[in-house]
Motif scaffolding. Structure first.
Motif, short mmCIF file in Angstrom:
data_model
loop_
_atom_site.label_atom_id
_atom_site.label_comp_id
_atom_site.label_asym_id
_atom_site.label_seq_id
_atom_site.Cartn_x
_atom_site.Cartn_y
_atom_site.Cartn_z
N ILE A 119 7.18 2.08 -16.50
CA ILE A 119 7.44 0.72 -16.04
C ILE A 119 8.79 0.27 -16.57
O ILE A 119 8.98 0.10 -17.77
N SER A 120 9.74 0.07 -15.67
CA SER A 120 11.08 -0.33 -16.10
C SER A 120 11.28 -1.84 -16.01
O SER A 120 12.21 -2.36 -16.60
N GLU A 121 10.42 -2.52 -15.26
CA GLU A 121 10.56 -3.97 -15.13
C GLU A 121 9.23 -4.55 -14.69
O GLU A 121 8.62 -4.05 -13.75
N LEU A 122 8.79 -5.59 -15.38
CA LEU A 122 7.56 -6.25 -14.98
C LEU A 122 7.89 -7.40 -14.05
O LEU A 122 8.55 -8.35 -14.44
N VAL A 123 7.45 -7.29 -12.81
CA VAL A 123 7.67 -8.34 -11.83
C VAL A 123 6.33 -8.71 -11.23
O VAL A 123 5.29 -8.30 -11.72
N ALA A 124 6.36 -9.51 -10.17
CA ALA A 124 5.09 -9.98 -9.59
C ALA A 124 4.17 -8.83 -9.23
O ALA A 124 2.99 -8.86 -9.49
N GLU A 125 4.73 -7.81 -8.60
CA GLU A 125 3.92 -6.65 -8.22
C GLU A 125 4.79 -5.41 -8.26
O GLU A 125 5.87 -5.38 -7.65
N ASN A 126 4.34 -4.41 -8.97
CA ASN A 126 4.98 -3.10 -8.92
C ASN A 126 4.13 -2.22 -8.01
O ASN A 126 2.92 -2.17 -8.15
N ILE A 127 4.77 -1.51 -7.10
CA ILE A 127 4.02 -0.79 -6.07
C ILE A 127 4.41 0.69 -6.06
O ILE A 127 5.59 1.03 -6.08
N VAL A 128 3.40 1.54 -6.06
CA VAL A 128 3.57 2.97 -5.81
C VAL A 128 2.72 3.30 -4.60
O VAL A 128 1.57 2.86 -4.50
N GLU A 129 3.26 4.08 -3.67
CA GLU A 129 2.55 4.35 -2.43
C GLU A 129 2.67 5.83 -2.08
O GLU A 129 3.69 6.46 -2.32
N THR A 130 1.59 6.38 -1.50
CA THR A 130 1.66 7.77 -1.03
C THR A 130 2.42 7.83 0.27
O THR A 130 2.60 6.82 0.97
N GLU A 131 2.82 9.02 0.61
CA GLU A 131 3.35 9.23 1.93
C GLU A 131 2.22 9.02 2.95
O GLU A 131 1.05 9.27 2.64
N PRO A 132 2.54 8.54 4.15
CA PRO A 132 1.47 8.34 5.15
C PRO A 132 0.82 9.67 5.53
O PRO A 132 1.47 10.71 5.54
N PHE A 133 -0.48 9.62 5.83
CA PHE A 133 -1.18 10.81 6.31
C PHE A 133 -1.95 10.45 7.58
O PHE A 133 -2.38 9.31 7.76
N ASN A 134 -2.08 11.42 8.45
CA ASN A 134 -2.70 11.19 9.75
C ASN A 134 -4.22 11.11 9.62
O ASN A 134 -4.83 11.86 8.86
N VAL A 135 -4.82 10.19 10.39
CA VAL A 135 -6.27 10.06 10.43
C VAL A 135 -6.69 9.79 11.86
O VAL A 135 -5.87 9.48 12.73
N ILE A 136 -7.98 9.90 12.09
CA ILE A 136 -8.57 9.52 13.37
C ILE A 136 -9.33 8.22 13.15
O ILE A 136 -10.02 8.05 12.15
#
Length: 860
Positions: A72-89
């Motif tokens: 964590i380099s900076e505490l802000v309102a929201e820190n977000i980590v996200e996966t790459e998109p994956f295909n679904v049905i």
């Protein structure tokens, strides 16, 4: 057999949206895929982030297997980590799992979300919360798993972790979270019918296959009602017949193409059909049957049953299905072949559409997609009246036609599951977070299905035990439904104003979105509960409501069915005058039950009650009708309301009798509907801390602090209410901030104007006069004016002003006292004087003195 019951093919409880478990796990253990699952993809998904708020590094703390180290380099309102998109049905289930470890304790919960996407201009179908941690245990690897159903039209998903901040900056490299790559497992060939086609349902219904009537009534019961309608049930029968006789002369409501949105006018169509059918059964007057058929045919002809949500979706559909089902069952032999076929086909086509949407729906679609999406009350809205009403209508329709089309059987299993889950998270105190108006609506429909379940399936939802062969979605919830039901009739009583003050427009406390009157019942509800628990208070109240004409016309046939004349009436004048609802965080205090008695209501609890907040996954619609009004109070005296609530408005703290900080209010404010997601994530628990009573005085206090966002800097807010019976209330507020802030306390009198004399503000209505006097004026700015409030359905440019008395102060701490007294219009309310002696504040009232000890937080 007319149908063979299917065995449950999946042993897991696949939550409508998510079943989440999180537990400490040895980092050397391996999760093995169940053979019914198949791995998705050929390589592990990778986490990514944008900007420089988070630094992602390779780590070796988890067997060296591609773990990701989030620094964590900076505490802000929201820190977000996200996966790459994956295909679904779309409309398929998948299991998400990964591990995480926090090296420092998080001040606020981590949140895990699933983002749904489709190919329609890249639209985002929303980011409903999947997981929020209570507190993240430090230094221990934990499993995060969730089972997710993809919404309609979904083509891609991604997984998100958010870390709320506290508004400060840090470069502490020891503040780390380790996460492993997420694993995605597809659950193939799964349909809701696999879950909801229950042996319990098919075996029980087989016993009544081919017989009519079978829902609420049988031929023997009808014969008995024809006898007792002129004896034990005569008053109730006359009350019912007066409405049915008016209704039979009305033309059925025509479809109005200009009536958009939910088309709620159709609810009355569904309500009228069983009223007319019941009158036919007990009178043999064919005009009632013909009228019932006419209303039913009109309902079947409507091209849509509601516009918002699926076009045969919400309350308009649920209530019309119910009405059509009872006519079909009760009058099966009296209906011609074409009428029966029309009703049956309407139930099948529109009921199947509802079930398909409901059992495969999504939680919280965005507003713009609701025209084509399922109505969100169907999913995890365990504490929302829409779910109870709609699923009851769906199941009742299925039970009317199951022996002519067995494909409807899962509709009943679906509803049983929903009701079982609701029962498992009801608190023990019998109170409703939605208010009395919505209580009368939702509870009556719950009782309808509960009565049918007991008749047909031998299921007693009142019992404190799990249902054999049926487990709720909330697997770990303690089943305490009976406690809630045993107490809920008295909840209704304690929320009423003194009996002699009842009027058609004002009979009860109106917190939340509820009004001061009733939508359904309440006499039918009270009669059922009176019979169930031999409750004489409920029996007495039901009769008084009926005799005064204050119960709804919508379900008077239920009064006939549910009245048990063997329950002896008892006027509730001997009940205690103070009542604490410790799960929901309500208090009511009164000087008495009759005459010009006074009533005080105080709200200081979690948004949906302690048990529900702790157990259920957050659902927007379960919180929909709540207000951001912790610490709010309402006051009734001398025959009318004195201090009011704002009613069905947009959700803002500024419209309630509580605290504002720098012009801002509590968690959940700012929109048409209350947003309890952050309160739920934090498990915020405002609570009543004192509730002491004596014949002369009640003292109550509550810790309001957890209701406010932490970034506002509130360190402590306790509100004390000292009620000197019967006509004086002292409000004492203890507020402490981290630094100096602009603070404001607001008080909303019922009357929309006041006169000022000295430091006192006086209001006067038709019956009562009230005096409100700030007792601690040092450095306090005091004003009285109309402030803008906004109706829930109004545009932001269309204000609805309410008169407020405002106390404002800038500072770090504030000890404030306000005295409120009242009397009849021909008298003068008492004046209260304050003498301060350090931590002892002495309130002088006439010839007596009440001392408040600040150190002890108690009255001496």
């Amino acid at each position: 057999m007319f149908v063979s019951g299917k065995k449950m093919t999946v042993s897991l409880f696949l939550f409508v949206f998510v079943t989440l478990c999180m537990h400490a796990n040895d980092c050397s253990s391996q999760n093995k895929a169940n053979t019914v699952f198949g791995w998705y993809g050929e390589a592990p998904l990778r986490w990514s982030t944008s900007g420089n708020r988070l630094v992602i590094e390779e780590g070796d703390d988890h067997r060296g297997e591609n773990s990701k180290l989030m620094r964590i380099s900076e505490l802000v309102a929201e820190n977000i980590v996200e996966t790459e998109p994956f295909n679904v049905i779309d409309q398929t289930f998948f299991r998400l799992s990964f591990k995480l470890k926090c090296n420092t304790k998080e001040s606020e919960p981590l949140r895990v979300l699933v983002r749904y996407m489709n190919d329609l201009e890249g639209s985002n179908l929303g980011t409903p919360v999947v997981f929020t941690s209570d507190t993240v245990r430090t230094g221990v690897w934990q499993d995060v798993t969730a089972e997710v159903r993809t919404p309609w039209t979904t083509t891609r998903c991604s997984v998100i972790i958010t870390r709320p901040g506290n508004g400060t900056d840090t470069n502490d490299k020891d503040s780390t979270i380790l996460i492993t790559p997420p694993e995605i497992l597809i659950i193939p060939n799964y349909t809701p019918d696999d879950r909801y086609d229950l042996d319990l349902v098919s075996a029980s219904l087989e016993k009544i296959s081919g017989t009519h009537p079978r829902l609420f009534l049988t031929k023997d019961r009808i014969s008995n009602f024809r006898k007792i309608k002129d004896t034990t049930h005569q008053k109730i029968w006359n009350h019912f017949l007066s409405h049915a006789s008016k209704l039979v002369k009305q033309e059925p409501t025509k479809y109005d193409p200009e009536y958009q949105f939910e088309q709620l006018f159709m609810r009355e169509v569904g309500n009228n059909i069983p009223t007319l059918a019941f009158a036919w059964l007990l009178t043999n007057d064919r005009s009632y049957l013909e009228a019932a058929k006419a209303w039913a045919m009109e309902a079947c002809s409507y091209p849509t049953w509601g516009i918002l949500g699926p076009r045969h979706g919400d309350l308009a559909a649920g209530q019309q299905l119910f009405g059509l089902a009872l006519l079909y069952d009760w009058c099966y032999d009296d209906l011609d072949k074409n009428t029966r076929m029309m009703i049956r086909e309407t139930i099948l086509t529109r009921g199947r559409r509802i079930y398909d949407y409901a059992s495969r729906g999504i939680l919280q679609p965005e507003r713009e997609v609701l025209l084509e999406r399922p109505w969100y009350e169907w999913d995890e809205a365990w504490l929302q009246n829409h779910l109870w009403i709609n699923s009851c209508g769906l199941a009742t329709a299925a039970m009317a036609i199951f022996d002519e089309n067995e494909t409807v059987l899962p509709w009943v299993g679906f509803t049983l599951n929903r009701y079982a889950t609701t029962m498992s998270i009801l608190g023990h105190d019998g109170a409703s977070h939605e208010g009395i108006g919505y209580w009368t609506y939702g509870v009556e429909w719950m009782l309808r299905f509960m009565a049918l379940s007991e008749d047909i399936f031998n299921i007693n939802f009142f019992a404190n035990e799990s249902i054999p062969g049926l487990s709720p979605d909330m697997m770990n919830a303690k089943y305490e439904a009976g406690d809630w039901w045993q107490n809920t009739a008295q909840y209704f009583l304690y929320m009423t104003t003194p009996f002699d003050s009842w009027s058609r427009s004002s009979k009860n406390v109106n917190y939340g979105d509820s009004g001061r009157g009733y939508g359904y019942g309440p006499s039918s509800i009270l009669r059922y509960l009176a019979s169930q628990y031999n409750d004489g208070y409920a029996q007495w109240t039901a009769r008084i409501l009926m005799e005064r004409g204050f119960n709804s016309t919508r379900s008077r046939w239920l009064d006939m069915i549910w009245y048990n004349p063997d329950v002896e009436e008892k006027a509730p004048v001997d009940l205690p005058t103070l009542k604490h609802y410790d799960d929901m965080g309500f208090l009511t205090s009164r000087s008495g039950w009759e005459g010009n008695s006074s009533l005080l209501f105080f709200k200081c609890g979690p948004y949906a009650g302690k048990k529900a907040t702790n157990l259920m996954t957050y659902c927007f619609s379960s919180a929909h009708h709540v207000h951001p009004d912790v610490g709010n109070f309402m006051l009734f005296g001398s025959g009318e309301w004195l201090i009011r609530d704002d009613g069905t408005h947009k959700k803002f703290t500024r419209q309630h009798n509580t605290l504002l900080i720098d012009g801002k209010g509590q968690y959940g404010e700012g929109a048409d509907a209350f947003d309890g997601s952050m309160l739920h994530a934090l498990k915020a628990m405002p609570e009543i801390t004192v509730h002491e009573t004596s014949p002369q005085m009640d003292h109550m206090s509550g810790d309001v602090t957890p209701a406010y966002p932490q970034e506002l800097g509130l360190e402590h807010f306790t509100r004390h209410l000292v009620y000197l019976k019967p006509d004086i209330l002292i409000v004492i507020d203890d507020i402490e901030m981290d630094t100096a802030h602009n603070l404001e306390l607001r008080f909303f009198p019922e009357q929309q104007k006041s006169t000022k004399s000295g430091s006192s503000f006086f209001t006067q209505g038709e019956k009562a006069k009230m005096r409100l006097e700030p007792l601690t004026e040092d450095d306090v700015t005091i004003s009285a004016e109309a402030i803008d409030a906004y109706l829930r359905t109004a545009k932001g440019t269309d204000p609805h002003p309410y008169y407020a008395i405002r106390l404002a102060k800038s500072g770090k701490t504030w000890r404030n006292a306000v005295a409120i007294s009242w009397s009849g219009v021909n008298e003068k309310p008492a004046q209260i004087l304050l003498e301060q002696e350090g931590d002892l504040w002495k309130f002088i009232v006439k010839d007596s003195t009440v001392t408040f000890d600040w150190k002890a937080g108690r009255i001496r």
